[in-house]
Design a protein around this motif. Structure first.
Motif: not given
Length: 73
Positions: A30, A34-35
């Motif tokens: 990550s 973020r994803e």
């Protein structure tokens, strides 16, 4: 310049290791909260320093695997 943050969510494997102890790894990382994405890059032994690398979405990783399989790798 803004600070880059990262979290190695899952270590999927070490691909190679240098004599200095750096390892090229496939991880789920990550970046900046973020994803997580699949990530291939070199890491220092304590994972505080990194080299240039490449990130892939799940779909991109599937395509990469398909391309490698089509080459009989």
């Amino acid at each position: 310049m803004a600070e880059i943050t990262f979290e190695i969510v899952k270590n999927l494997g070490v691909l190679s290791e240098t004599p200095a102890g750096w390892t090229k790894e496939l991880n789920l990382v990550s970046w900046n909260g973020r994803e997580p994405k699949y990530d291939i890059r070199e890491w220092s032994p304590d994972h505080t320093k990194m080299g240039k690398g490449s990130t892939l979405t799940g779909e991109e990783l599937k395509l990469l695997i398909q391309y490698a399989e089509s080459e009989n790798l």
